[in-house]
Design a protein around this motif. Structure first.
Motif, PDB file in Angstrom:
ATOM      1  N   LYS A  44     -59.564  -6.327  12.348  1.00 23.55           N
ATOM      2  CA  LYS A  44     -58.871  -5.727  13.485  1.00 23.55           C
ATOM      3  C   LYS A  44     -57.508  -6.388  13.677  1.00 23.55           C
ATOM      4  N   SER A  45     -56.572  -5.651  14.258  1.00 19.99           N
ATOM      5  CA  SER A  45     -55.258  -6.217  14.539  1.00 19.99           C
ATOM      6  C   SER A  45     -55.382  -7.474  15.399  1.00 19.99           C
ATOM      7  N   PHE A  46     -54.493  -8.405  15.169  1.00 16.17           N
ATOM      8  CA  PHE A  46     -54.550  -9.701  15.833  1.00 16.17           C
ATOM      9  C   PHE A  46     -54.497  -9.571  17.355  1.00 16.17           C
ATOM     10  N   GLU A  47     -55.403 -10.272  18.022  1.00 12.53           N
ATOM     11  CA  GLU A  47     -55.392 -10.440  19.470  1.00 12.53           C
ATOM     12  C   GLU A  47     -55.658 -11.905  19.759  1.00 12.53           C
ATOM     13  N   PHE A  48     -55.484 -12.295  21.020  1.00  9.79           N
ATOM     14  CA  PHE A  48     -55.668 -13.721  21.308  1.00  9.79           C
ATOM     15  C   PHE A  48     -56.397 -13.962  22.614  1.00  9.79           C
ATOM     16  N   VAL A  49     -56.993 -15.154  22.673  1.00 10.20           N
ATOM     17  CA  VAL A  49     -57.785 -15.603  23.813  1.00 10.20           C
ATOM     18  C   VAL A  49     -57.037 -16.736  24.501  1.00 10.20           C
ATOM     19  N   VAL A  50     -56.934 -16.668  25.826  1.00  8.94           N
ATOM     20  CA  VAL A  50     -56.320 -17.754  26.590  1.00  8.94           C
ATOM     21  C   VAL A  50     -57.364 -18.377  27.508  1.00  8.94           C
ATOM     22  N   THR A  51     -57.152 -19.639  27.841  1.00  5.04           N
ATOM     23  CA  THR A  51     -58.118 -20.385  28.652  1.00  5.04           C
ATOM     24  C   THR A  51     -57.378 -21.101  29.788  1.00  5.04           C
ATOM     25  N   PRO A  52     -56.916 -20.356  30.787  1.00  2.00           N
ATOM     26  CA  PRO A  52     -56.129 -20.974  31.863  1.00  2.00           C
ATOM     27  C   PRO A  52     -56.918 -21.994  32.668  1.00  2.00           C
ATOM     28  N   ASN A  53     -56.213 -23.044  33.070  1.00  2.00           N
ATOM     29  CA  ASN A  53     -56.790 -24.031  33.974  1.00  2.00           C
ATOM     30  C   ASN A  53     -55.833 -24.252  35.133  1.00  2.00           C
ATOM     31  N   ASP A 192     -48.843  -6.928  12.018  1.00  2.00           N
ATOM     32  CA  ASP A 192     -49.354  -6.910  10.646  1.00  2.00           C
ATOM     33  C   ASP A 192     -50.323  -8.063  10.386  1.00  2.00           C
ATOM     34  N   CYS A 193     -50.781  -8.723  11.461  1.00  2.00           N
ATOM     35  CA  CYS A 193     -51.735  -9.819  11.336  1.00  2.00           C
ATOM     36  C   CYS A 193     -53.100  -9.384  11.866  1.00  2.00           C
ATOM     37  N   THR A 194     -54.126 -10.071  11.423  1.00  2.00           N
ATOM     38  CA  THR A 194     -55.492  -9.743  11.842  1.00  2.00           C
ATOM     39  C   THR A 194     -56.174 -10.990  12.403  1.00  2.00           C
ATOM     40  N   GLY A 195     -57.368 -10.766  12.983  1.00  2.00           N
ATOM     41  CA  GLY A 195     -58.164 -11.878  13.488  1.00  2.00           C
ATOM     42  C   GLY A 195     -57.958 -12.121  14.971  1.00  2.00           C
ATOM     43  N   ILE A 196     -58.487 -13.246  15.432  1.00  2.00           N
ATOM     44  CA  ILE A 196     -58.383 -13.649  16.830  1.00  2.00           C
ATOM     45  C   ILE A 196     -57.785 -15.041  16.907  1.00  2.00           C
ATOM     46  N   GLY A 197     -56.806 -15.192  17.774  1.00  2.00           N
ATOM     47  CA  GLY A 197     -56.216 -16.502  18.017  1.00  2.00           C
ATOM     48  C   GLY A 197     -56.792 -17.128  19.270  1.00  2.00           C
ATOM     49  N   PHE A 198     -57.022 -18.430  19.223  1.00  2.00           N
ATOM     50  CA  PHE A 198     -57.569 -19.156  20.361  1.00  2.00           C
ATOM     51  C   PHE A 198     -56.561 -20.206  20.822  1.00  2.00           C
ATOM     52  N   CYS A 199     -56.071 -20.046  22.039  1.00  2.00           N
ATOM     53  CA  CYS A 199     -55.121 -21.007  22.601  1.00  2.00           C
ATOM     54  C   CYS A 199     -55.931 -22.121  23.260  1.00  2.00           C
ATOM     55  N   VAL A 200     -56.204 -23.178  22.515  1.00  2.00           N
ATOM     56  CA  VAL A 200     -57.209 -24.152  22.965  1.00  2.00           C
ATOM     57  C   VAL A 200     -56.698 -25.591  22.969  1.00  2.00           C
ATOM     58  N   GLY A 201     -55.404 -25.793  23.010  1.00  2.00           N
ATOM     59  CA  GLY A 201     -54.850 -27.118  23.259  1.00  2.00           C
ATOM     60  C   GLY A 201     -55.418 -28.229  22.407  1.00  2.00           C
ATOM     61  N   ALA A 202     -56.025 -29.222  23.078  1.00  2.00           N
ATOM     62  CA  ALA A 202     -56.502 -30.422  22.398  1.00  2.00           C
ATOM     63  C   ALA A 202     -57.936 -30.314  21.913  1.00  2.00           C
ATOM     64  N   SER A 203     -58.474 -29.115  21.823  1.00  2.00           N
ATOM     65  CA  SER A 203     -59.887 -28.947  21.470  1.00  2.00           C
ATOM     66  C   SER A 203     -60.241 -29.590  20.134  1.00  2.00           C
ATOM     67  N   LEU A 204     -59.376 -29.430  19.136  1.00  2.00           N
ATOM     68  CA  LEU A 204     -59.685 -30.033  17.835  1.00  2.00           C
ATOM     69  C   LEU A 204     -59.594 -31.549  17.873  1.00  2.00           C
ATOM     70  N   ASP A 205     -58.739 -32.086  18.748  1.00  2.00           N
ATOM     71  CA  ASP A 205     -58.687 -33.542  18.910  1.00  2.00           C
ATOM     72  C   ASP A 205     -60.032 -34.073  19.385  1.00  2.00           C
ATOM     73  N   PHE A 206     -60.682 -33.314  20.278  1.00  2.00           N
ATOM     74  CA  PHE A 206     -62.008 -33.718  20.752  1.00  2.00           C
ATOM     75  C   PHE A 206     -63.025 -33.675  19.608  1.00  2.00           C
ATOM     76  N   LEU A 207     -63.018 -32.562  18.859  1.00  2.00           N
ATOM     77  CA  LEU A 207     -63.992 -32.408  17.777  1.00  2.00           C
ATOM     78  C   LEU A 207     -63.795 -33.457  16.689  1.00  2.00           C
ATOM     79  N   ALA A 208     -62.548 -33.853  16.485  1.00  2.00           N
ATOM     80  CA  ALA A 208     -62.255 -34.840  15.448  1.00  2.00           C
ATOM     81  C   ALA A 208     -62.519 -36.265  15.913  1.00  2.00           C
TER      82      ALA A 208
END
Length: 275
Positions: A44-53, A192-208
């Motif tokens: 599917k055409s690219f869409e994105f998810v936001v996580t406001p705080n 012309d892009c596909t997939g879903i983008g996740f605007c998730v800040g430092a989330s990978l820093d936590f996982l790492a």
């Protein structure tokens, strides 16, 4: 199973959307959010998810229309803040919480195949290597985005170009807000892009393991902000001690506006009743 609409306009007309303070949120929790993003076809055409705080809503309140537009264009908007959840509850509203870090962790643990391509924009090489090792990923495609994206439109377009050249089901945008939302919009605008983008800040820093998350009891007690402040006082003091409390002003304004609307509705009903 009933098909879920993919358009923001259809979504926001539905009963699962709530406007609270100055932000719009999908009225869905973690399980439904996870289902929606994992069941969406990868082509599917690219869409994105936001996580406001709280920090995001306070920034929007400063009057920057561009930031408000970035959030309004999101395919899915979930609340990242248990403080907002509490304020909503006090106000007689229900705002479900789906922390971006929790959603990210669940995607890596339960949805991402180790051999499928995964795109990450931002972060550091050490974080990327730690994520690859933890989840056994064999095709993680990383774009080392430069600092200062907010004032560097060419670098933002480079991020979008990277996503185009590296198609994947999930794209994790980890360059801080509002830079990550700007990148998401640039990717979406290409068409012309596909997939879903996740605007998730430092989330990978936590996982790492680069940054430690608050213990579960602190998260449940809505004290994660205090843990982050104690962990990174030089970087976080202004966000949590100066900017964060301004959400109370937003709340007071929201309550005042709601009372005015309630009075107007009562007056109109009385006018119709007496006519």
């Amino acid at each position: 199973m009933t098909a879920i609409s993919e358009t923001g306009a259809d979504r926001r007309r539905g009963s699962r959307h709530i406007w609270f303070l100055n932000g719009g949120f999908d009225r869905i929790g973690m399980d439904t959010a996870f289902q929606r993003v994992t069941e969406r076809p990868a082509d599917k055409s690219f869409e994105f998810v936001v996580t406001p705080n709280v920090d995001h809503l306070v920034r929007i309140a400063r009057g920057n229309p561009r930031e408000a537009v970035l959030y309004a264009q999101a395919w899915l908007t979930v609340c990242d803040s248990r403080i907002l959840e509490l304020i909503a509850k006090i106000s007689g509203e229900k705002v479900d919480v789906t922390p971006g870090s929790d959603l990210t962790e669940r995607l890596f643990a339960d949805a991402i195949d180790p051999d499928e391509p995964v795109v990450v924009i931002g972060g550091t090489q050490s974080v990327i290597e730690a994520i690859e090792k933890r989840y056994g990923l064999t095709d993680l495609r990383w774009h080392d985005a430069p600092m200062g994206l907010k004032k560097n439109p060419l670098a933002v377009q480079d991020c979008a170009e990277f996503v185009f050249r590296n198609p994947s089901r999930f794209v994790f945008l980890c360059v801080g807000s509002p830079q990550q939302e700007m990148v998401a919009q640039a990717i979406r605008d290409r068409r012309d892009c596909t997939g879903i983008g996740f605007c998730v800040g430092a989330s990978l820093d936590f996982l790492a393991g680069k940054v430690s998350r608050a213990p579960r009891w602190m998260q449940k007690a809505r004290l994660e902000w205090l843990h982050r402040l104690a962990s990174e006082p030089k970087r976080m003091w202004r966000r949590y001690l100066v900017e964060g409390p301004k959400v109370l002003l937003l709340w007071l304004e929201w309550r005042r506006n709601r009372r005015q609307l309630d009075r107007l509705a009562r007056d109109l009903n009385q006018s119709f009743a007496s006519s």
